[in-house]
Scaffold this motif. Structure first.
Motif, PDB file in Angstrom:
ATOM      1  N   LEU A   1     102.662  53.486  99.378  1.00 49.70           N
ATOM      2  CA  LEU A   1     102.556  54.815 100.012  1.00 49.70           C
ATOM      3  C   LEU A   1     101.128  55.099 100.449  1.00 49.70           C
ATOM      4  CD1 LEU A   1     104.751  56.864  97.536  1.00 49.70           C
ATOM      5  CD2 LEU A   1     105.371  56.207  99.860  1.00 49.70           C
ATOM      6  N   TYR A   2     100.201  54.223 100.046  1.00 48.72           N
ATOM      7  CA  TYR A   2      98.791  54.446 100.355  1.00 48.72           C
ATOM      8  C   TYR A   2      98.410  53.891 101.728  1.00 48.72           C
ATOM      9  CZ  TYR A   2      98.474  55.401  95.344  1.00 48.72           C
ATOM     10  OH  TYR A   2      98.648  55.913  94.076  1.00 48.72           O
ATOM     11  N   SER A   3      99.133  54.294 102.730  1.00 48.11           N
ATOM     12  CA  SER A   3      98.725  53.967 104.105  1.00 48.11           C
ATOM     13  C   SER A   3      99.040  55.175 104.978  1.00 48.11           C
ATOM     14  CB  SER A   3      99.393  52.689 104.608  1.00 48.11           C
ATOM     15  OG  SER A   3     100.756  52.737 104.390  1.00 48.11           O
ATOM     16  N   ALA A   4      98.486  55.161 106.185  1.00 52.72           N
ATOM     17  CA  ALA A   4      98.469  56.371 107.013  1.00 52.72           C
ATOM     18  C   ALA A   4      99.858  56.962 107.256  1.00 52.72           C
ATOM     19  CB  ALA A   4      97.779  56.067 108.324  1.00 52.72           C
ATOM     20  N   ARG A   5     100.775  56.134 107.772  1.00 49.91           N
ATOM     21  CA  ARG A   5     102.049  56.700 108.211  1.00 49.91           C
ATOM     22  C   ARG A   5     102.907  57.251 107.075  1.00 49.91           C
ATOM     23  NH1 ARG A   5     106.444  54.509 112.523  1.00 49.91           N
ATOM     24  NH2 ARG A   5     107.580  56.459 112.537  1.00 49.91           N
ATOM     25  N   PRO A   6     103.110  56.475 105.990  1.00 42.43           N
ATOM     26  CA  PRO A   6     103.888  57.065 104.887  1.00 42.43           C
ATOM     27  C   PRO A   6     103.249  58.346 104.355  1.00 42.43           C
ATOM     28  CG  PRO A   6     103.567  54.727 104.518  1.00 42.43           C
ATOM     29  CD  PRO A   6     102.745  55.082 105.704  1.00 42.43           C
ATOM     30  N   PHE A   7     101.914  58.374 104.274  1.00 41.73           N
ATOM     31  CA  PHE A   7     101.237  59.566 103.743  1.00 41.73           C
ATOM     32  C   PHE A   7     101.505  60.785 104.632  1.00 41.73           C
ATOM     33  CE2 PHE A   7      97.404  62.300 103.841  1.00 41.73           C
ATOM     34  CZ  PHE A   7      97.504  62.824 102.560  1.00 41.73           C
ATOM     35  N   LYS A   8     101.334  60.600 105.950  1.00 42.17           N
ATOM     36  CA  LYS A   8     101.540  61.726 106.871  1.00 42.17           C
ATOM     37  C   LYS A   8     102.978  62.242 106.806  1.00 42.17           C
ATOM     38  CE  LYS A   8      97.990  60.343 110.129  1.00 42.17           C
ATOM     39  NZ  LYS A   8      97.663  59.944 111.496  1.00 42.17           N
TER      40      LYS A   8
ATOM     41  N   GLY B   1      83.496  63.337 107.631  1.00 41.04           N
ATOM     42  CA  GLY B   1      84.198  64.096 108.676  1.00 41.04           C
ATOM     43  C   GLY B   1      85.396  64.839 108.119  1.00 41.04           C
ATOM     44  N   LEU B   2      86.169  64.150 107.301  1.00 39.94           N
ATOM     45  CA  LEU B   2      87.359  64.773 106.710  1.00 39.94           C
ATOM     46  C   LEU B   2      86.984  65.898 105.749  1.00 39.94           C
ATOM     47  CD1 LEU B   2      90.227  62.398 105.561  1.00 39.94           C
ATOM     48  CD2 LEU B   2      90.383  64.497 106.847  1.00 39.94           C
ATOM     49  N   LEU B   3      85.972  65.641 104.924  1.00 41.12           N
ATOM     50  CA  LEU B   3      85.521  66.665 103.967  1.00 41.12           C
ATOM     51  C   LEU B   3      85.084  67.927 104.693  1.00 41.12           C
ATOM     52  CD1 LEU B   3      83.476  64.933 101.142  1.00 41.12           C
ATOM     53  CD2 LEU B   3      85.174  66.708 100.853  1.00 41.12           C
TER      54      LEU B   3
ATOM     55  N   ILE C   1      97.570  71.846 103.295  1.00 39.91           N
ATOM     56  CA  ILE C   1      97.912  70.584 103.955  1.00 39.91           C
ATOM     57  C   ILE C   1      96.963  69.505 103.430  1.00 39.91           C
ATOM     58  CG2 ILE C   1      98.164  69.393 106.167  1.00 39.91           C
ATOM     59  CD1 ILE C   1      98.617  72.142 107.480  1.00 39.91           C
ATOM     60  N   PRO C   2      97.504  68.562 102.634  1.00 34.38           N
ATOM     61  CA  PRO C   2      96.622  67.539 102.065  1.00 34.38           C
ATOM     62  C   PRO C   2      96.136  66.527 103.103  1.00 34.38           C
ATOM     63  CG  PRO C   2      98.753  67.600 100.938  1.00 34.38           C
ATOM     64  CD  PRO C   2      98.887  68.408 102.174  1.00 34.38           C
ATOM     65  N   HIS C   3      94.907  66.109 102.936  1.00 32.84           N
ATOM     66  CA  HIS C   3      94.327  65.046 103.767  1.00 32.84           C
ATOM     67  C   HIS C   3      93.696  64.027 102.846  1.00 32.84           C
ATOM     68  CE1 HIS C   3      94.801  66.449 107.873  1.00 32.84           C
ATOM     69  NE2 HIS C   3      94.517  67.673 107.468  1.00 32.84           N
ATOM     70  N   ALA C   4      93.700  62.764 103.287  1.00 32.69           N
ATOM     71  CA  ALA C   4      93.056  61.707 102.494  1.00 32.69           C
ATOM     72  C   ALA C   4      92.427  60.706 103.446  1.00 32.69           C
ATOM     73  CB  ALA C   4      94.084  61.031 101.606  1.00 32.69           C
ATOM     74  N   THR C   5      91.482  59.933 102.951  1.00 31.34           N
ATOM     75  CA  THR C   5      90.776  58.989 103.831  1.00 31.34           C
ATOM     76  C   THR C   5      91.716  57.933 104.402  1.00 31.34           C
ATOM     77  OG1 THR C   5      90.195  57.781 101.841  1.00 31.34           O
ATOM     78  CG2 THR C   5      88.478  59.167 102.801  1.00 31.34           C
ATOM     79  N   LEU C   6      92.835  57.695 103.737  1.00 28.85           N
ATOM     80  CA  LEU C   6      93.719  56.626 104.201  1.00 28.85           C
ATOM     81  C   LEU C   6      94.435  56.944 105.510  1.00 28.85           C
ATOM     82  CD1 LEU C   6      96.748  57.720 103.189  1.00 28.85           C
ATOM     83  CD2 LEU C   6      95.905  56.853 101.028  1.00 28.85           C
TER      84      LEU C   6
ATOM     85  N   ASN D   1      93.551  75.932 105.712  1.00 30.71           N
ATOM     86  CA  ASN D   1      94.546  75.603 104.685  1.00 30.71           C
ATOM     87  C   ASN D   1      94.618  74.102 104.423  1.00 30.71           C
ATOM     88  OD1 ASN D   1      95.636  74.885 107.083  1.00 30.71           O
ATOM     89  ND2 ASN D   1      97.409  76.233 106.973  1.00 30.71           N
ATOM     90  N   THR D   2      93.501  73.409 104.659  1.00 31.97           N
ATOM     91  CA  THR D   2      93.500  71.961 104.456  1.00 31.97           C
ATOM     92  C   THR D   2      92.800  71.601 103.147  1.00 31.97           C
ATOM     93  OG1 THR D   2      91.581  71.950 105.877  1.00 31.97           O
ATOM     94  CG2 THR D   2      93.627  71.229 106.869  1.00 31.97           C
ATOM     95  N   ALA D   3      93.293  70.543 102.521  1.00 35.50           N
ATOM     96  CA  ALA D   3      92.736  70.119 101.229  1.00 35.50           C
ATOM     97  C   ALA D   3      92.504  68.615 101.247  1.00 35.50           C
ATOM     98  CB  ALA D   3      93.704  70.482 100.112  1.00 35.50           C
TER      99      ALA D   3
END
Lengths: 79, 217
Positions: B189-196, B65-67, B46-51, B17-19
């Motif tokens: 918002l384009y950094s790890a913690r805010p995104f998660k 790896g993420l893809l 569940i969205p994932h991004a490189t950031l 269920n990851t995107a």
């Protein structure tokens, strides 16, 4: 590429999402309070909530309790 | 011995269920970024991004790896025009990552489905003619457009969200994002913690906003 992708997996819980994203349980509790406040439409409390009412406030409460001021106040209110 | 053999034989199950979201990280895209997070969360993904991955690893390895981990990927090719900062250049990152996703689908045994988003209709046939015959999802550069295109691209067997419910989640996420940004003293918002945290906040909202997920009284 299919026109529509059918998602059959169960809807993830908040805990599953937090685990996948690596967000700590304590922070999830705060986020849950924040989002519940937003969903209920009590927006005025939102900013105060994460800035003053979150971990900083509980730390302040603990510090006050260590000094004894809160316990005395509580004791007084119970009388 | 048997335990070791069993462990060696057991293949690590990857989440289904990851995107992966492949979007431009610029200020003018922020509302669409929030709409994507809200919309995907509304669909139970569940969205994932490189950031979100620490920077010590080589960027390309992180992306691949993420893809590989993600079952779906969403690629926005809106930023094909030249940017204003000299020297003026188009952004090649998004088409490049789309190419990686296409290659992954062609070569990997694991199922992967990719979707192309665009702000303008028919532009992709000019900018990326190799994908001729692929329908792009045109969002028109608006959050509502993003949510609408997501409902065109995805369907759920159970707990199907409506566009109205996705819009409610989006509105909650916008408010939540402001509070999270303030609380983390984050500039963007384009950094790890805010995104998660946004992803978790969007899930909380989705579970409260989607009617069939609400506990029955």
């Amino acid at each position: 590429m299919p026109a529509k992708a059918l998602i059959t997996t169960p809807f993830p819980t908040v805990q599953e999402t937090a685990r996948e994203m690596g967000v700590a349980a304590k922070r999830v509790r705060l986020l849950r309070k924040l989002m519940t406040t937003i969903v209920k439409g009590q927006d005025g409390r939102v900013v105060r909530f994460l800035t003053h009412g979150g971990m900083a406030a509980s730390r302040a409460k603990r510090r006050a309790a260590a000094k004894g001021s809160v316990t005395k106040r509580k004791r007084a209110s119970h009388r | 011995m048997t335990g070791r053999r069993r462990r060696a034989g057991r293949r690590r199950r990857l989440p289904t269920n990851t995107a992966f979201i492949n979007v431009p990280y610029d200020a003018s895209y922020e509302s669409l970024f929030l709409a994507l997070i809200a919309g995907l969360s509304g669909f139970g993904l569940i969205p994932h991004a490189t950031l979100e991955i620490p920077g010590s690893e080589r960027r390309l390895n992180r992306i691949v790896g993420l893809l590989r981990r993600c079952r779906y990927s969403f690629h926005d090719l809106s930023r094909v025009e030249l940017d204003s900062t000299p020297p003026q250049t188009p952004r090649f990152n998004m088409p490049f990552e789309l190419g990686l996703a296409v290659a992954l689908k062609q070569t990997s045994r694991r199922r992967h489905e990719w979707f192309v988003f665009e702000a303008k209709a028919h532009r992709m046939s000019k900018s990326l003619s190799d994908l001729g015959g692929t329908d792009e999802h045109v969002h028109g550069g608006t959050p509502r457009g993003v949510l609408r295109t997501l409902t065109d691209a995805l369907a759920r067997s159970r707990h199907r969200p409506t566009v109205a419910e996705l819009e409610q989640i989006y509105a909650d996420v916008v408010k939540g994002a402001a509070a999270i940004k303030e609380s983390l003293r984050a500039e963007s918002l384009y950094s790890a913690r805010p995104f998660k945290e946004l992803v978790v906040a969007a899930r909380i909202s989705a579970r409260q906003r989607i009617k069939s997920l609400r506990p029955q009284a």
